[in-house]
Design an enzyme around this catalytic site. Structure first.
Site: not given
Ligand code: IMP
Ligand code: MG
Length: 488
Positions: A65, A68, A92-93, A287
């Site tokens: 977040d 990017k 979530g872009h 991420q």
């Molecule tokens: P997962 O990737 O859905 O398994 O989530 C694992 C961890 O990564 C959690 O703390 C999510 O909130 C975090 N996370 C996964 N994708 C994103 C992203 O795109 N932005 C921010 N946090 C993320």
């Molecule tokens: Mg995001």
């Protein structure tokens, strides 16, 4: 041995240099079409050594977040291909831009943000895990705005598919462990687990091995259901986007079939040949570095390599193609959504943190969850800048503190661990183990002056970041709207 036999034994894709062909002894029989292909179409390993194309990468440096995708969107006008290499719909872009004066906000989960530029091709690499239902919705949203996607979407045949039950199992596991990780529950972990366990299903299976695909699909479904049941998860009342599992499954297969009409499924030669032919590629990370499976705050991380190494394996390209690594971070503060270590996290009742959340619209785009906020952390930034080989920094959201009456900016420059100040990332970065060491620097009412110049305080901040991380700040963005950024 006949010459034609010699040629037949050459590996496919291998080209005999023209000079050599011309010097072949008389009497050698080489089919003319082979010679023609050798001369024109087929690449040799030499073509990949110093190609005219290259790759630049945009990476989030902390817990995601960092904004990017606006960076990707803003920069991608200068590229031919935008490629995602890791993760899937957990991302979530958000991109905000104007079409014919109308403000449009896109939230992409899997689609590379470059798709909004009609001259750009997008590539979803082998390192990704993809849900076709979500992908189809993204395609529909884009085409609804009149943007032509024809011939512009390419997906690696080695990318893995997130099935409906992979997604259900993610929810079941998160439910069973009481939301310990704070996963997005998009099916990311179960899909990567199957991939590493050599039981995953890939786009190529659907394209080339249909029977195998269905067998593996059923096997995965049965296993996922068994696992969810053994956790005590109530499968009957589980719904995805308001649908029962079987309704979602029907939609999933229809979306997959449709995706095959709209996207081209390609092998790893595709991206390499594009670069050998001069394509300028922008790699879009998802991420952030602190969520990397190896270098993040394990086990509170995502299930893929979010760092530069992840791009190499997630696209199947040479390290020498990489030209720039653009690290993205919010200019004045840090956020994290989900659970796990975050050394500068502010407590819920902290006004400083709450103001940042409201002004910075810090709510998750995939899950809607409020993000935790805290002061800028130069220890973490230095750490991921090192791992990623960041060559320049893009600071986002410099405007968020404007008008907030902040006289100073709090910045973490070290951690106190067991009474000792360190600046390396400790093995455990839980707040109970790590006490941030802060400095405060003077701050301003407005980061960008009326004449468009940066306030002195912002320049001082950029210098401090450079001294700490060794990387120059090259860009600063000052609003969510695309195009609103300054190049230093
Ligand atoms: P997962 O990737 O859905 O398994 O989530 C694992 C961890 O990564 C959690 O703390 C999510 O909130 C975090 N996370 C996964 N994708 C994103 C992203 O795109 N932005 C921010 N946090 C993320
Ligand atoms: Mg995001």
């Amino acid at each position: 041995m006949q010459r034609t036999d010699v040629i037949k034994k050459l590996p496919t894709g291998w080209r005999i240099p023209t000079e050599v062909i011309e010097k072949l002894p008389t009497g050698w029989k080489i089919p003319t079409e082979v010679i023609e292909k050798l001369r024109t179409e087929w690449k040799t390993p030499r073509d990949y050594c110093n190609p005219p194309g290259w790759i630049d990468i945009v990476l989030g440096l902390l817990w995601g977040d960092e904004a990017k995708s606006r960076v990707v969107f803003d920069l991608s006008g200068n590229y031919d291909i935008v490629a995602r290499f890791n993760g899937g719909p957990n991302a979530g872009h958000t991109v905000v831009y104007y079409i014919n004066g109308k403000k449009i906000e896109f939230v992409f989960h899997q689609m590379p943000a470059g798709i909004l530029h009609e001259h750009v091709k997008v590539f979803l690499g082998n390192g990704m895990v993809i849900n076709p239902v979500i992908m189809q919705k993204e395609i529909d949203d884009i085409t609804k705005q009149g943007i032509d996607i024809k011939g512009r979407i390419f997906i690696s045949q080695n990318a893995h598919l997130i099935t409906p039950t992979n997604r259900m199992l993610d929810a079941a596991e998160e439910w069973a462990n009481g939301g310990r990780i704070g996963s997005t529950q998009m099916g990311i972990t179960p899909t990567y687990l199957r991939k590493i366990g050599r039981k995953g299903i890939r786009f190529g299976d659907y394209k080339y091995l249909r029977k195998y695909f269905y067998e593996r699909y059923q096997e995965s479904k049965a296993e996922d259901i068994k696992n969810a049941k053994s956790l005590g998860f109530d499968i009957e009342s589980y719904t995805i986007d308001g649908m029962s599992l079987s309704e979602y499954e029907t939609l999933w297969f229809a979306s997959l079939e449709k995706l095959f009409q709209e996207a081209e499924i390609v092998n790893v030669e595709w991206i390499n040949n594009q670069i050998a032919d001069g394509a300028r590629v922008l790699g879009e990370g998802a991420q952030g570095g602190m969520l990397d499976i190896d270098f993040g705050t394990y086990p509170f991380v995502t299930s893929s390599n979010t760092t530069t190494g992840g791009l190499l394996t997630g696209l199947g390209v040479r390290a020498s193609y990489i030209r720039k690594v653009i690290g993205v971070t919010k200019a004045t503060y840090v956020t994290r959504v989900g659970k796990g270590p975050f050394p500068t996290r502010m407590t819920d009742d902290d006004e400083y943190g709450e103001n940042l959340r409201q002004n910075g619209r810090e709510f998750g785009r995939t899950t809607g969850r409020p993000r935790d906020t805290g002061p800028l952390d130069l220890v973490a930034l230095r750490y991921t800048a090192m791992i990623n080989g960041v060559t320049e920094l893009f600071l986002t959201k410099i405007d968020v503190m404007d008008g907030g009456g902040y006289k100073t900016l709090k910045i973490c420059v070290g951690y106190c661990v067991n009474g000792e100040v360190v600046y390396e990332m400790p093995y455990k970065a839980y707040s109970r183990d790590v006490e941030p060491v802060y400095i405060e620097i003077p701050w301003c009412e407005k980061a960008i002056l009326e004449n468009g110049a940066l306030a002195d305080e912002v320049i001082d901040l950029c210098n401090l970041i450079k001294d700490y991380t060794g990387v120059e700040v090259k860009y600063i963005s000052y609003s969510p709207n695309s195009g609103d950024f300054i190049r230093l």
